[in-house]
Design a protein around this motif. Sequence first.
Motif, PDB file in Angstrom:
ATOM      1  N   GLN A 122       0.840  -1.256   0.068  1.00  0.00           N
ATOM      2  CA  GLN A 122      -0.005   0.011   0.018  1.00  0.00           C
ATOM      3  C   GLN A 122       0.928   1.353   0.012  1.00  0.00           C
ATOM      4  N   GLY A 123       0.116   2.525   0.182  1.00  0.00           N
ATOM      5  CA  GLY A 123       0.932   3.737   0.081  1.00  0.00           C
ATOM      6  C   GLY A 123       0.123   4.456  -0.840  1.00  0.00           C
ATOM      7  N   SER A 124       1.031   5.339  -1.816  1.00  0.00           N
ATOM      8  CA  SER A 124       0.404   6.112  -2.867  1.00  0.00           C
ATOM      9  C   SER A 124       1.065   5.286  -4.195  1.00  0.00           C
ATOM     10  N   ILE A 125       0.025   5.422  -5.102  1.00  0.00           N
ATOM     11  CA  ILE A 125       0.257   4.872  -6.441  1.00  0.00           C
ATOM     12  C   ILE A 125      -0.164   5.898  -7.529  1.00  0.00           C
ATOM     13  N   LEU A 126       0.872   5.931  -8.621  1.00  0.00           N
ATOM     14  CA  LEU A 126       0.587   6.830  -9.735  1.00  0.00           C
ATOM     15  C   LEU A 126       0.432   5.989 -10.936  1.00  0.00           C
ATOM     16  N   ASP A 127      -0.706   6.000 -11.735  1.00  0.00           N
ATOM     17  CA  ASP A 127      -0.913   5.360 -12.826  1.00  0.00           C
ATOM     18  C   ASP A 127      -0.857   5.994 -14.079  1.00  0.00           C
ATOM     19  N   LEU A 128       0.285   5.895 -14.999  1.00  0.00           N
ATOM     20  CA  LEU A 128       0.404   6.949 -16.134  1.00  0.00           C
ATOM     21  C   LEU A 128      -0.516   6.228 -17.212  1.00  0.00           C
ATOM     22  N   GLY A 129      -1.095   7.016 -17.586  1.00  0.00           N
ATOM     23  CA  GLY A 129      -2.132   6.684 -18.888  1.00  0.00           C
ATOM     24  C   GLY A 129      -3.160   5.866 -18.292  1.00  0.00           C
ATOM     25  N   CYS A 130      -3.904   6.478 -17.174  1.00  0.00           N
ATOM     26  CA  CYS A 130      -4.727   5.628 -16.370  1.00  0.00           C
ATOM     27  C   CYS A 130      -6.284   5.497 -17.084  1.00  0.00           C
ATOM     28  N   ASP A 137      -9.420   1.839  -9.592  1.00  0.00           N
ATOM     29  CA  ASP A 137     -10.494   1.276  -8.942  1.00  0.00           C
ATOM     30  C   ASP A 137     -10.123   0.032  -7.981  1.00  0.00           C
ATOM     31  N   LEU A 138      -9.371  -0.934  -8.784  1.00  0.00           N
ATOM     32  CA  LEU A 138      -9.155  -2.076  -8.010  1.00  0.00           C
ATOM     33  C   LEU A 138      -7.906  -1.609  -6.811  1.00  0.00           C
ATOM     34  N   ALA A 139      -6.863  -0.914  -7.183  1.00  0.00           N
ATOM     35  CA  ALA A 139      -5.758  -0.394  -6.395  1.00  0.00           C
ATOM     36  C   ALA A 139      -6.682   0.266  -5.139  1.00  0.00           C
ATOM     37  N   LYS A 140      -7.709   1.040  -5.424  1.00  0.00           N
ATOM     38  CA  LYS A 140      -8.223   1.608  -4.214  1.00  0.00           C
ATOM     39  C   LYS A 140      -9.156   0.754  -3.395  1.00  0.00           C
ATOM     40  N   PHE A 176       4.772  17.630  -8.931  1.00  0.00           N
ATOM     41  CA  PHE A 176       4.028  16.839  -7.820  1.00  0.00           C
ATOM     42  C   PHE A 176       4.496  17.366  -6.343  1.00  0.00           C
ATOM     43  N   GLU A 177       3.606  17.169  -5.576  1.00  0.00           N
ATOM     44  CA  GLU A 177       4.083  17.759  -4.182  1.00  0.00           C
ATOM     45  C   GLU A 177       4.436  16.667  -3.389  1.00  0.00           C
ATOM     46  N   LYS A 178       4.339  15.265  -3.960  1.00  0.00           N
ATOM     47  CA  LYS A 178       4.660  14.153  -3.241  1.00  0.00           C
ATOM     48  C   LYS A 178       5.470  13.199  -3.904  1.00  0.00           C
ATOM     49  N   LYS A 179       5.891  12.137  -3.190  1.00  0.00           N
ATOM     50  CA  LYS A 179       6.774  11.159  -4.108  1.00  0.00           C
ATOM     51  C   LYS A 179       5.615   9.821  -3.847  1.00  0.00           C
ATOM     52  N   PHE A 180       5.815   8.972  -4.874  1.00  0.00           N
ATOM     53  CA  PHE A 180       4.895   7.721  -4.749  1.00  0.00           C
ATOM     54  C   PHE A 180       5.517   6.487  -4.521  1.00  0.00           C
ATOM     55  N   ASP A 181       5.018   5.382  -3.791  1.00  0.00           N
ATOM     56  CA  ASP A 181       5.373   4.070  -3.425  1.00  0.00           C
ATOM     57  C   ASP A 181       5.392   3.263  -4.719  1.00  0.00           C
ATOM     58  N   ALA A 182       4.492   3.826  -5.612  1.00  0.00           N
ATOM     59  CA  ALA A 182       4.627   2.741  -6.950  1.00  0.00           C
ATOM     60  C   ALA A 182       4.005   3.401  -8.040  1.00  0.00           C
ATOM     61  N   ILE A 183       4.802   3.299  -9.125  1.00  0.00           N
ATOM     62  CA  ILE A 183       4.368   4.082 -10.293  1.00  0.00           C
ATOM     63  C   ILE A 183       3.893   2.788 -11.240  1.00  0.00           C
ATOM     64  N   THR A 184       2.691   2.883 -12.164  1.00  0.00           N
ATOM     65  CA  THR A 184       2.456   1.823 -12.897  1.00  0.00           C
ATOM     66  C   THR A 184       2.131   2.235 -14.466  1.00  0.00           C
ATOM     67  N   LEU A 185       2.412   1.352 -15.374  1.00  0.00           N
ATOM     68  CA  LEU A 185       2.255   1.695 -16.775  1.00  0.00           C
ATOM     69  C   LEU A 185       1.602   0.535 -17.373  1.00  0.00           C
ATOM     70  N   TRP A 186       0.156   0.663 -17.508  1.00  0.00           N
ATOM     71  CA  TRP A 186      -0.387  -0.669 -18.330  1.00  0.00           C
ATOM     72  C   TRP A 186      -0.205  -0.426 -19.855  1.00  0.00           C
ATOM     73  N   ASP A 187       0.340  -1.114 -20.728  1.00  0.00           N
ATOM     74  CA  ASP A 187       0.282  -1.099 -22.152  1.00  0.00           C
ATOM     75  C   ASP A 187       0.521   0.341 -22.566  1.00  0.00           C
ATOM     76  N   VAL A 188       1.491   1.242 -21.866  1.00  0.00           N
ATOM     77  CA  VAL A 188       1.930   2.654 -22.087  1.00  0.00           C
ATOM     78  C   VAL A 188       3.377   2.568 -22.565  1.00  0.00           C
ATOM     79  N   PHE A 189       4.109   1.872 -21.846  1.00  0.00           N
ATOM     80  CA  PHE A 189       5.602   2.338 -22.317  1.00  0.00           C
ATOM     81  C   PHE A 189       6.101   2.142 -23.612  1.00  0.00           C
ATOM     82  N   GLU A 190       5.379   1.071 -24.366  1.00  0.00           N
ATOM     83  CA  GLU A 190       5.808   1.009 -25.630  1.00  0.00           C
ATOM     84  C   GLU A 190       5.287   2.117 -26.521  1.00  0.00           C
ATOM     85  N   HIS A 191       4.503   3.109 -26.030  1.00  0.00           N
ATOM     86  CA  HIS A 191       4.132   4.370 -26.845  1.00  0.00           C
ATOM     87  C   HIS A 191       5.180   5.424 -26.760  1.00  0.00           C
ATOM     88  N   ILE A 192       6.118   5.236 -25.720  1.00  0.00           N
ATOM     89  CA  ILE A 192       7.072   6.143 -25.392  1.00  0.00           C
ATOM     90  C   ILE A 192       8.473   6.202 -26.269  1.00  0.00           C
TER      91      ILE A 192
END
Length: 317
Positions: A122-130, A137-140, A176-192
């Motif tokens: 747990q903690g805070s999560i940032l989903d790139l291209g959410c 929703d599932l993470a929450k 950002f005003e804070k740091k994240f415990d997890a950053i996620t990218l679902w089928d996004v990184f191949e676009h970068i």
Amino acid sequence: MSQTVKELHDQRSKLWKASIASHEKYINPRDGLFKDEFLEERKCPVCDKTEYLSIFTKEGGQYVKCSNCSMVFLNPVFTDEALTDYYKNNHSVQSELVEDGDPFYENLYQLGLDTIETKNLQGSILDLGCSSGTFLDLAKNRNWETNGIELNVQEFNMAQKKNHHVYNDLLENIKFEKKFDAITLWDVFEHIKNGGFYLNMMKDLLAKSGVIFMQIPSSDSLAAKVLQEKCNMFDGLEHVNLYGVSTIKWLAERCGLDVLDIKTVISEIGVLNNYLNYEDPYSGNTDNKTEIPNLINANELNEKLMGYKIQVLLGEM
Ligand SMILES: [Zn+2]
């Protein structure tokens, strides 16, 4: 069941055709390739070398394989300007595919959360291209404090309505005003295009012992290697970088990140069965099951890291 698979394939096929149709205005009808004005040459996005082998063209785009590290990538590739124009004028295909409550995606998302939670509960999560926030929703539900980034305004609004903290801007523009415990990218990184630049940026946003999790299509998958240009992983425009098991590790290490976990998911055996029976691999036909199951086994395939998508967990060295 087969009806459901057929429907899913029909829906995918419709979206695939719509996406490919949007390539047309960028294509030179004389050679079927994208016009020079939209393109730029580049170095290997993993090892920076400039020698490569042209492997095939797909829907206007030229895929190459780096002679040094084996990375598969589009070269030439759309300029940032042309890509921005393309995305502005074409509704994202993936967002229409991932619908709330689709058990196929939900299982993949839960598996990703399981992997993340082996390192960081747990903690805070940032989903790139959410997108509309289905993963968040599932993470929450698993008590994560949920944040997302989504450029598509419609999807951004949907995610925000679900009480996730969502930004509608590029990662590099957000303070950002804070740091994240997890950053996620679902089928996004191949676009970068510049994956290394983004990985370093994300690394700077991690809290102590924070992790980056991503799911990406794998150019090392059996489906990609057998089907080659017939494989939908290669769309010619959006999927600019197709990492494999060794190249994603290579890039992570270059950015000072350790590979904490790597696995593959989705066998694509049904698609391979169709192709090996001289049929359209994406016909949605499920009758060819009996032909090659003794040759290809989903578990073994994933044990050998040859599944269709890679799920990788990265942490600071
Ligand atoms: Zn390379």
